[in-house]
Design a protein around this motif. Structure first.
Motif, PDB file in Angstrom:
ATOM      1  N   TYR A  34       0.832  -1.196   0.000  1.00  0.00           N
ATOM      2  CA  TYR A  34       0.000   0.000   0.000  1.00  0.00           C
ATOM      3  C   TYR A  34       0.870   1.251   0.000  1.00  0.00           C
ATOM      4  CZ  TYR A  34      -2.870  -3.776   1.682  1.00  0.00           C
ATOM      5  OH  TYR A  34      -3.476  -4.986   1.809  1.00  0.00           O
ATOM      6  N   LYS A  35       0.279   2.376  -0.372  1.00  0.00           N
ATOM      7  CA  LYS A  35       1.029   3.631  -0.449  1.00  0.00           C
ATOM      8  C   LYS A  35       0.781   4.551   0.744  1.00  0.00           C
ATOM      9  CE  LYS A  35       2.881   2.664  -4.359  1.00  0.00           C
ATOM     10  NZ  LYS A  35       4.142   1.992  -4.265  1.00  0.00           N
ATOM     11  N   ASN A  36      -0.463   4.581   1.268  1.00  0.00           N
ATOM     12  CA  ASN A  36      -0.751   5.530   2.348  1.00  0.00           C
ATOM     13  C   ASN A  36      -1.929   5.085   3.192  1.00  0.00           C
ATOM     14  OD1 ASN A  36      -3.323   6.598   1.202  1.00  0.00           O
ATOM     15  ND2 ASN A  36      -1.955   7.195  -0.459  1.00  0.00           N
ATOM     16  N   SER A  37      -1.993   5.678   4.388  1.00  0.00           N
ATOM     17  CA  SER A  37      -3.141   5.468   5.267  1.00  0.00           C
ATOM     18  C   SER A  37      -3.182   6.574   6.310  1.00  0.00           C
ATOM     19  CB  SER A  37      -3.082   4.093   5.948  1.00  0.00           C
ATOM     20  OG  SER A  37      -1.979   4.014   6.815  1.00  0.00           O
ATOM     21  N   LYS A  38      -4.377   6.785   6.843  1.00  0.00           N
ATOM     22  CA  LYS A  38      -4.555   7.721   7.953  1.00  0.00           C
ATOM     23  C   LYS A  38      -5.145   6.951   9.124  1.00  0.00           C
ATOM     24  CE  LYS A  38      -4.813  12.245   5.900  1.00  0.00           C
ATOM     25  NZ  LYS A  38      -5.623  13.455   5.722  1.00  0.00           N
ATOM     26  N   HIS A  39      -4.564   7.215  10.305  1.00  0.00           N
ATOM     27  CA  HIS A  39      -4.962   6.530  11.531  1.00  0.00           C
ATOM     28  C   HIS A  39      -5.430   7.562  12.554  1.00  0.00           C
ATOM     29  CE1 HIS A  39      -2.014   3.013  10.669  1.00  0.00           C
ATOM     30  NE2 HIS A  39      -2.263   3.682   9.572  1.00  0.00           N
ATOM     31  N   ARG A  40      -6.425   7.188  13.337  1.00  0.00           N
ATOM     32  CA  ARG A  40      -6.897   8.021  14.441  1.00  0.00           C
ATOM     33  C   ARG A  40      -6.636   7.257  15.742  1.00  0.00           C
ATOM     34  NH1 ARG A  40     -12.066   8.003  13.378  1.00  0.00           N
ATOM     35  NH2 ARG A  40     -12.406   6.225  14.746  1.00  0.00           N
ATOM     36  N   VAL A  41      -6.047   7.917  16.705  1.00  0.00           N
ATOM     37  CA  VAL A  41      -5.827   7.310  18.022  1.00  0.00           C
ATOM     38  C   VAL A  41      -7.151   7.386  18.779  1.00  0.00           C
ATOM     39  CG1 VAL A  41      -4.525   7.403  20.169  1.00  0.00           C
ATOM     40  CG2 VAL A  41      -3.408   8.028  18.013  1.00  0.00           C
ATOM     41  N   ASP A  42      -7.705   6.228  19.121  1.00  0.00           N
ATOM     42  CA  ASP A  42      -9.011   6.175  19.781  1.00  0.00           C
ATOM     43  C   ASP A  42      -8.903   6.108  21.299  1.00  0.00           C
ATOM     44  OD1 ASP A  42     -10.411   6.125  17.305  1.00  0.00           O
ATOM     45  OD2 ASP A  42     -10.023   3.978  17.146  1.00  0.00           O
ATOM     46  N   ALA A  43      -7.906   5.388  21.799  1.00  0.00           N
ATOM     47  CA  ALA A  43      -7.760   5.235  23.251  1.00  0.00           C
ATOM     48  C   ALA A  43      -6.321   4.869  23.577  1.00  0.00           C
ATOM     49  CB  ALA A  43      -8.696   4.146  23.770  1.00  0.00           C
ATOM     50  N   ILE A  46      -2.542   3.741  29.727  1.00  0.00           N
ATOM     51  CA  ILE A  46      -1.203   3.426  30.243  1.00  0.00           C
ATOM     52  C   ILE A  46      -1.294   2.382  31.360  1.00  0.00           C
ATOM     53  CG2 ILE A  46       0.838   4.405  31.378  1.00  0.00           C
ATOM     54  CD1 ILE A  46       0.719   5.997  28.934  1.00  0.00           C
ATOM     55  N   SER A  47      -2.300   2.516  32.226  1.00  0.00           N
ATOM     56  CA  SER A  47      -2.400   1.633  33.391  1.00  0.00           C
ATOM     57  C   SER A  47      -2.611   0.170  33.022  1.00  0.00           C
ATOM     58  CB  SER A  47      -3.514   2.105  34.328  1.00  0.00           C
ATOM     59  OG  SER A  47      -4.756   2.075  33.663  1.00  0.00           O
ATOM     60  N   ASN A  48      -3.306  -0.088  31.914  1.00  0.00           N
ATOM     61  CA  ASN A  48      -3.484  -1.491  31.525  1.00  0.00           C
ATOM     62  C   ASN A  48      -2.760  -1.821  30.218  1.00  0.00           C
ATOM     63  OD1 ASN A  48      -5.162  -0.493  29.526  1.00  0.00           O
ATOM     64  ND2 ASN A  48      -6.964  -1.637  30.163  1.00  0.00           N
ATOM     65  N   LEU A  49      -1.808  -0.963  29.836  1.00  0.00           N
ATOM     66  CA  LEU A  49      -0.923  -1.205  28.697  1.00  0.00           C
ATOM     67  C   LEU A  49      -1.682  -1.528  27.416  1.00  0.00           C
ATOM     68  CD1 LEU A  49       1.753  -3.339  30.569  1.00  0.00           C
ATOM     69  CD2 LEU A  49       1.790  -0.875  30.148  1.00  0.00           C
ATOM     70  N   SER A  50      -2.652  -0.674  27.074  1.00  0.00           N
ATOM     71  CA  SER A  50      -3.428  -0.916  25.863  1.00  0.00           C
ATOM     72  C   SER A  50      -3.609   0.364  25.059  1.00  0.00           C
ATOM     73  CB  SER A  50      -4.791  -1.519  26.203  1.00  0.00           C
ATOM     74  OG  SER A  50      -5.587  -0.590  26.898  1.00  0.00           O
ATOM     75  N   VAL A  51      -3.839   0.173  23.792  1.00  0.00           N
ATOM     76  CA  VAL A  51      -4.083   1.282  22.870  1.00  0.00           C
ATOM     77  C   VAL A  51      -5.055   0.800  21.798  1.00  0.00           C
ATOM     78  CG1 VAL A  51      -2.111   0.723  21.385  1.00  0.00           C
ATOM     79  CG2 VAL A  51      -2.985   3.050  21.416  1.00  0.00           C
ATOM     80  N   SER A  52      -5.885   1.707  21.312  1.00  0.00           N
ATOM     81  CA  SER A  52      -6.788   1.418  20.197  1.00  0.00           C
ATOM     82  C   SER A  52      -6.622   2.520  19.168  1.00  0.00           C
ATOM     83  CB  SER A  52      -8.246   1.374  20.653  1.00  0.00           C
ATOM     84  OG  SER A  52      -8.451   0.322  21.559  1.00  0.00           O
ATOM     85  N   TYR A  53      -6.631   2.118  17.902  1.00  0.00           N
ATOM     86  CA  TYR A  53      -6.542   3.098  16.827  1.00  0.00           C
ATOM     87  C   TYR A  53      -7.334   2.598  15.636  1.00  0.00           C
ATOM     88  CZ  TYR A  53      -2.955   0.043  14.805  1.00  0.00           C
ATOM     89  OH  TYR A  53      -2.271  -1.026  14.279  1.00  0.00           O
ATOM     90  N   THR A  54      -7.786   3.532  14.798  1.00  0.00           N
ATOM     91  CA  THR A  54      -8.608   3.198  13.643  1.00  0.00           C
ATOM     92  C   THR A  54      -7.947   3.718  12.383  1.00  0.00           C
ATOM     93  OG1 THR A  54     -10.628   3.253  14.953  1.00  0.00           O
ATOM     94  CG2 THR A  54     -10.881   3.519  12.560  1.00  0.00           C
ATOM     95  N   ILE A  55      -7.835   2.851  11.386  1.00  0.00           N
ATOM     96  CA  ILE A  55      -7.419   3.270  10.043  1.00  0.00           C
ATOM     97  C   ILE A  55      -8.702   3.634   9.310  1.00  0.00           C
ATOM     98  CG2 ILE A  55      -6.293   2.587   7.893  1.00  0.00           C
ATOM     99  CD1 ILE A  55      -4.758   0.481   9.563  1.00  0.00           C
ATOM    100  N   PHE A  56      -8.793   4.879   8.838  1.00  0.00           N
ATOM    101  CA  PHE A  56     -10.045   5.332   8.257  1.00  0.00           C
ATOM    102  C   PHE A  56      -9.902   5.885   6.840  1.00  0.00           C
ATOM    103  CE2 PHE A  56      -8.215   8.936  10.408  1.00  0.00           C
ATOM    104  CZ  PHE A  56      -8.428   9.995   9.536  1.00  0.00           C
ATOM    105  N   GLU A  57      -8.681   5.929   6.315  1.00  0.00           N
ATOM    106  CA  GLU A  57      -8.481   6.496   4.980  1.00  0.00           C
ATOM    107  C   GLU A  57      -7.216   5.916   4.370  1.00  0.00           C
ATOM    108  OE1 GLU A  57      -7.282  10.871   3.580  1.00  0.00           O
ATOM    109  OE2 GLU A  57      -9.202  10.812   4.646  1.00  0.00           O
ATOM    110  N   GLY A  58      -7.202   5.792   3.038  1.00  0.00           N
ATOM    111  CA  GLY A  58      -6.006   5.347   2.332  1.00  0.00           C
ATOM    112  C   GLY A  58      -6.237   4.095   1.512  1.00  0.00           C
ATOM    113  N   ASP A  59      -5.286   3.820   0.632  1.00  0.00           N
ATOM    114  CA  ASP A  59      -5.445   2.663  -0.241  1.00  0.00           C
ATOM    115  C   ASP A  59      -5.297   1.340   0.508  1.00  0.00           C
ATOM    116  OD1 ASP A  59      -2.690   2.871   0.094  1.00  0.00           O
ATOM    117  OD2 ASP A  59      -2.225   2.558  -2.014  1.00  0.00           O
TER     118      ASP A  59
END
Length: 128
Positions: A34-43, A46-59
């Motif tokens: 792929y050439k590109n993408s855009k990601h949004r940090v959702d959550a 730190i306390s439970n060592l987790s992260v959520s993110y969404t890819i919402f744009e790009g090829d």
């Protein structure tokens, strides 16, 4: 080219400070499908060592996926290391089907990327 030898060509904060709500734009280098993408940090939790993110744009969305949300969590393991858990939710266009093999490709890509990060962290503990 091996997956773990590939590198992002450019990663930039499109908006925000890197925290929740920030938008990150990625332009991939040679050797990527792929050439590109855009990601949004959702959550970020730190306390439970987790992260959520969404890819919402790009090829990387293949023209059939509306968005892909990733939930990543690290948990302590009994041997003193950690367990990496990664759940991915696909939001596809109506009547769309993911191409054959895409889930296995993504699983291998994440596994190889994680192994490369782990190898670097073990070889360079001073960096952390």
């Amino acid at each position: 080219m091996e997956q773990n030898e590939r590198r992002s060509q450019q990663k930039e904060e499109a908006s925000g400070d890197g925290g929740v709500g920030s938008i990150i734009s990625i332009t991939f280098g040679d050797g990527f499908r792929y050439k590109n993408s855009k990601h949004r940090v959702d959550a970020i939790h730190i306390s439970n060592l987790s992260v959520s993110y969404t890819i919402f744009e790009g090829d990387a969305l293949l023209g059939i996926i509306v968005s892909v949300t990733h939930h990543v969590k690290f948990q302590p393991s009994v041997d003193g290391g950690s367990v990496y858990k990664h759940t991915t939710e696909f939001n596809c266009n109506p009547d769309a089907q993911l191409p054959d093999g895409i889930l296995n490709f993504l699983k291998e890509a994440f596994k190889n990327t994680f192994k490369a990060i782990e190898a670097y962290a073990i070889a360079h503990p001073e960096a952390y």
